[in-house]
Design a protein around this motif. Sequence first.
Motif, PDB file in Angstrom:
ATOM      1  N   LEU A  82      38.002 -19.433 -59.375  1.00 36.93           N
ATOM      2  CA  LEU A  82      38.456 -18.933 -60.669  1.00 36.93           C
ATOM      3  C   LEU A  82      39.716 -19.631 -61.147  1.00 36.93           C
ATOM      4  CD1 LEU A  82      37.828 -15.134 -60.157  1.00 36.93           C
ATOM      5  CD2 LEU A  82      36.406 -16.772 -61.394  1.00 36.93           C
ATOM      6  N   THR A  83      40.712 -19.773 -60.275  1.00 31.51           N
ATOM      7  CA  THR A  83      41.989 -20.330 -60.707  1.00 31.51           C
ATOM      8  C   THR A  83      41.937 -21.846 -60.872  1.00 31.51           C
ATOM      9  OG1 THR A  83      42.787 -20.384 -58.423  1.00 31.51           O
ATOM     10  CG2 THR A  83      43.350 -18.444 -59.745  1.00 31.51           C
ATOM     11  N   ALA A  84      40.972 -22.510 -60.253  1.00 27.05           N
ATOM     12  CA  ALA A  84      40.855 -23.963 -60.371  1.00 27.05           C
ATOM     13  C   ALA A  84      39.948 -24.372 -61.529  1.00 27.05           C
ATOM     14  CB  ALA A  84      40.331 -24.556 -59.063  1.00 27.05           C
ATOM     15  N   GLY A  85      39.464 -23.406 -62.315  1.00 27.23           N
ATOM     16  CA  GLY A  85      38.616 -23.734 -63.457  1.00 27.23           C
ATOM     17  C   GLY A  85      37.142 -23.822 -63.121  1.00 27.23           C
ATOM     18  N   GLY A  86      36.766 -23.478 -61.892  1.00 24.81           N
ATOM     19  CA  GLY A  86      35.357 -23.517 -61.505  1.00 24.81           C
ATOM     20  C   GLY A  86      34.490 -22.546 -62.296  1.00 24.81           C
ATOM     21  N   TRP A  87      35.112 -21.591 -62.962  1.00 26.51           N
ATOM     22  CA  TRP A  87      34.364 -20.646 -63.792  1.00 26.51           C
ATOM     23  C   TRP A  87      33.621 -21.371 -64.915  1.00 26.51           C
ATOM     24  CZ3 TRP A  87      35.812 -21.138 -68.741  1.00 26.51           C
ATOM     25  CH2 TRP A  87      37.091 -21.622 -68.990  1.00 26.51           C
ATOM     26  N   LYS A  88      34.063 -22.589 -65.253  1.00 30.96           N
ATOM     27  CA  LYS A  88      33.409 -23.344 -66.324  1.00 30.96           C
ATOM     28  C   LYS A  88      31.962 -23.666 -65.989  1.00 30.96           C
ATOM     29  CE  LYS A  88      37.793 -25.297 -67.773  1.00 30.96           C
ATOM     30  NZ  LYS A  88      38.652 -26.476 -67.776  1.00 30.96           N
ATOM     31  N   GLU A  89      31.613 -23.643 -64.698  1.00 27.74           N
ATOM     32  CA  GLU A  89      30.248 -23.932 -64.259  1.00 27.74           C
ATOM     33  C   GLU A  89      29.361 -22.695 -64.233  1.00 27.74           C
ATOM     34  OE1 GLU A  89      29.457 -27.136 -63.834  1.00 27.74           O
ATOM     35  OE2 GLU A  89      31.551 -27.569 -64.327  1.00 27.74           O
ATOM     36  N   LEU A  90      29.928 -21.518 -64.443  1.00 30.83           N
ATOM     37  CA  LEU A  90      29.168 -20.273 -64.366  1.00 30.83           C
ATOM     38  C   LEU A  90      28.427 -20.001 -65.667  1.00 30.83           C
ATOM     39  CD1 LEU A  90      31.901 -18.063 -62.649  1.00 30.83           C
ATOM     40  CD2 LEU A  90      29.950 -19.207 -61.562  1.00 30.83           C
ATOM     41  N   GLU A  91      27.340 -19.247 -65.577  1.00 32.53           N
ATOM     42  CA  GLU A  91      26.579 -18.867 -66.770  1.00 32.53           C
ATOM     43  C   GLU A  91      27.159 -17.604 -67.372  1.00 32.53           C
ATOM     44  OE1 GLU A  91      22.335 -18.842 -66.657  1.00 32.53           O
ATOM     45  OE2 GLU A  91      22.300 -20.382 -65.092  1.00 32.53           O
ATOM     46  N   PHE A  92      27.328 -17.614 -68.678  1.00 29.76           N
ATOM     47  CA  PHE A  92      27.828 -16.472 -69.427  1.00 29.76           C
ATOM     48  C   PHE A  92      26.720 -15.996 -70.356  1.00 29.76           C
ATOM     49  CE2 PHE A  92      31.660 -18.307 -67.901  1.00 29.76           C
ATOM     50  CZ  PHE A  92      32.655 -17.343 -67.967  1.00 29.76           C
ATOM     51  N   GLY A  93      26.656 -14.681 -70.560  1.00 28.32           N
ATOM     52  CA  GLY A  93      25.673 -14.104 -71.459  1.00 28.32           C
ATOM     53  C   GLY A  93      26.360 -13.317 -72.555  1.00 28.32           C
ATOM     54  N   PRO A  94      25.583 -12.795 -73.499  1.00 28.48           N
ATOM     55  CA  PRO A  94      26.155 -12.065 -74.631  1.00 28.48           C
ATOM     56  C   PRO A  94      26.902 -10.804 -74.204  1.00 28.48           C
ATOM     57  CG  PRO A  94      23.760 -12.314 -74.864  1.00 28.48           C
ATOM     58  CD  PRO A  94      24.139 -12.858 -73.533  1.00 28.48           C
ATOM     59  N   PHE A  95      28.004 -10.523 -74.898  1.00 30.45           N
ATOM     60  CA  PHE A  95      28.780  -9.306 -74.664  1.00 30.45           C
ATOM     61  C   PHE A  95      29.107  -8.646 -75.996  1.00 30.45           C
ATOM     62  CE2 PHE A  95      32.952  -7.183 -73.764  1.00 30.45           C
ATOM     63  CZ  PHE A  95      32.475  -6.232 -72.887  1.00 30.45           C
ATOM     64  N   ARG A  96      29.850  -9.346 -76.858  1.00 29.49           N
ATOM     65  CA  ARG A  96      30.181  -8.916 -78.218  1.00 29.49           C
ATOM     66  C   ARG A  96      30.147 -10.178 -79.068  1.00 29.49           C
ATOM     67  NH1 ARG A  96      31.154  -3.963 -78.778  1.00 29.49           N
ATOM     68  NH2 ARG A  96      32.007  -4.254 -80.829  1.00 29.49           N
ATOM     69  N   PRO A  97      30.186 -10.057 -80.402  1.00 30.96           N
ATOM     70  CA  PRO A  97      30.192 -11.278 -81.204  1.00 30.96           C
ATOM     71  C   PRO A  97      31.331 -12.219 -80.792  1.00 30.96           C
ATOM     72  CG  PRO A  97      29.834  -9.362 -82.610  1.00 30.96           C
ATOM     73  CD  PRO A  97      30.160  -8.836 -81.223  1.00 30.96           C
ATOM     74  N   ASP A  98      30.973 -13.451 -80.475  1.00 31.42           N
ATOM     75  CA  ASP A  98      31.917 -14.508 -80.077  1.00 31.42           C
ATOM     76  C   ASP A  98      32.639 -14.231 -78.765  1.00 31.42           C
ATOM     77  OD1 ASP A  98      31.318 -16.099 -82.335  1.00 31.42           O
ATOM     78  OD2 ASP A  98      32.704 -14.911 -83.559  1.00 31.42           O
ATOM     79  N   VAL A  99      32.142 -13.275 -77.979  1.00 36.45           N
ATOM     80  CA  VAL A  99      32.674 -12.998 -76.642  1.00 36.45           C
ATOM     81  C   VAL A  99      31.488 -12.962 -75.685  1.00 36.45           C
ATOM     82  CG1 VAL A  99      33.998 -11.428 -75.165  1.00 36.45           C
ATOM     83  CG2 VAL A  99      34.548 -11.595 -77.618  1.00 36.45           C
ATOM     84  N   THR A 100      31.550 -13.774 -74.620  1.00 32.34           N
ATOM     85  CA  THR A 100      30.481 -13.792 -73.625  1.00 32.34           C
ATOM     86  C   THR A 100      31.015 -13.288 -72.290  1.00 32.34           C
ATOM     87  OG1 THR A 100      30.932 -16.140 -73.213  1.00 32.34           O
ATOM     88  CG2 THR A 100      29.144 -15.622 -74.752  1.00 32.34           C
ATOM     89  N   ILE A 101      30.068 -12.926 -71.392  1.00 33.07           N
ATOM     90  CA  ILE A 101      30.452 -12.304 -70.124  1.00 33.07           C
ATOM     91  C   ILE A 101      29.697 -12.942 -68.962  1.00 33.07           C
ATOM     92  CG2 ILE A 101      28.692 -10.490 -70.304  1.00 33.07           C
ATOM     93  CD1 ILE A 101      30.855  -8.541 -69.124  1.00 33.07           C
ATOM     94  N   HIS A 102      30.393 -13.049 -67.852  1.00 37.71           N
ATOM     95  CA  HIS A 102      29.785 -13.390 -66.564  1.00 37.71           C
ATOM     96  C   HIS A 102      30.145 -12.261 -65.610  1.00 37.71           C
ATOM     97  CE1 HIS A 102      28.463 -15.620 -63.040  1.00 37.71           C
ATOM     98  NE2 HIS A 102      29.558 -15.153 -62.456  1.00 37.71           N
ATOM     99  N   TRP A 103      29.155 -11.487 -65.190  1.00 36.73           N
ATOM    100  CA  TRP A 103      29.406 -10.368 -64.275  1.00 36.73           C
ATOM    101  C   TRP A 103      29.614 -10.886 -62.866  1.00 36.73           C
ATOM    102  CZ3 TRP A 103      30.732  -5.685 -65.618  1.00 36.73           C
ATOM    103  CH2 TRP A 103      30.351  -5.190 -66.859  1.00 36.73           C
ATOM    104  N   ILE A 104      30.747 -10.566 -62.280  1.00 29.30           N
ATOM    105  CA  ILE A 104      30.990 -10.830 -60.860  1.00 29.30           C
ATOM    106  C   ILE A 104      30.449  -9.663 -60.057  1.00 29.30           C
ATOM    107  CG2 ILE A 104      32.787 -11.114 -59.102  1.00 29.30           C
ATOM    108  CD1 ILE A 104      34.447 -12.507 -61.349  1.00 29.30           C
ATOM    109  N   ARG A 105      30.719  -8.459 -60.544  1.00 33.55           N
ATOM    110  CA  ARG A 105      30.170  -7.239 -59.937  1.00 33.55           C
ATOM    111  C   ARG A 105      29.952  -6.228 -61.057  1.00 33.55           C
ATOM    112  NH1 ARG A 105      33.749  -4.686 -55.610  1.00 33.55           N
ATOM    113  NH2 ARG A 105      34.787  -3.754 -57.375  1.00 33.55           N
ATOM    114  N   PRO A 106      28.689  -6.009 -61.451  1.00 34.49           N
ATOM    115  CA  PRO A 106      28.413  -5.022 -62.495  1.00 34.49           C
ATOM    116  C   PRO A 106      28.760  -3.607 -62.016  1.00 34.49           C
ATOM    117  CG  PRO A 106      26.488  -6.406 -62.083  1.00 34.49           C
ATOM    118  CD  PRO A 106      27.485  -6.691 -61.001  1.00 34.49           C
TER     119      PRO A 106
END
Length: 117
Positions: A9-33
Motif C-alpha cells: 500500500l505505501t509503496a504504490g502497489g495499490w495501483k495494480e489492484l482492481e477497483f470497482g464502482p462505489f459512488r460517482p467518480d469514486v471507486t473501491i477495492h475491498w481488502i476485507r468486506p
Amino acid sequence: MPETTRELLTAGGWKELEFGPFRPDVTIHWIRPFEGDQPGVALLKYEAGASVPRHRHEGLETILVLEGTQSDEAGDYGRGSYVVNVAGTEHSVWSDTGCVVLIQWDRPVKILEEKTT
C-alpha cells in the motif's frame, strides 16, 4: 489478487489492484468486506472533483491518505494524514485533486443527503 500488505500500500502497489464502482467518480477495492460484526477495510480512489455527500458515522472510521488530498469541512488531509471520525460524527468528503485512501469502517455510514441534478 496480490496480497495486501502495508508495504504494498505505501509503496504504490495499490495501483495494480482492481477497483470497482462505489459512488460517482469514486471507486473501491475491498481488502476485507463487512462480514457479521467485523469492520470493513478498503481502498477508495477519488477522481479529481469527486465527493461523498454528507453522512453520519454509525461506528468508528479511520483513514490513511496514501496519495493526493482528501478534504472535509474540518480541513485538507494530504499524503500520510491519519484521520479518525468517531461514531455519531457527520461530514461531507471531497477531493479537488483526486486521492487514494485506506479506510476502515466499524459499521457502514448512513448517507444523509444526496445531491439531485
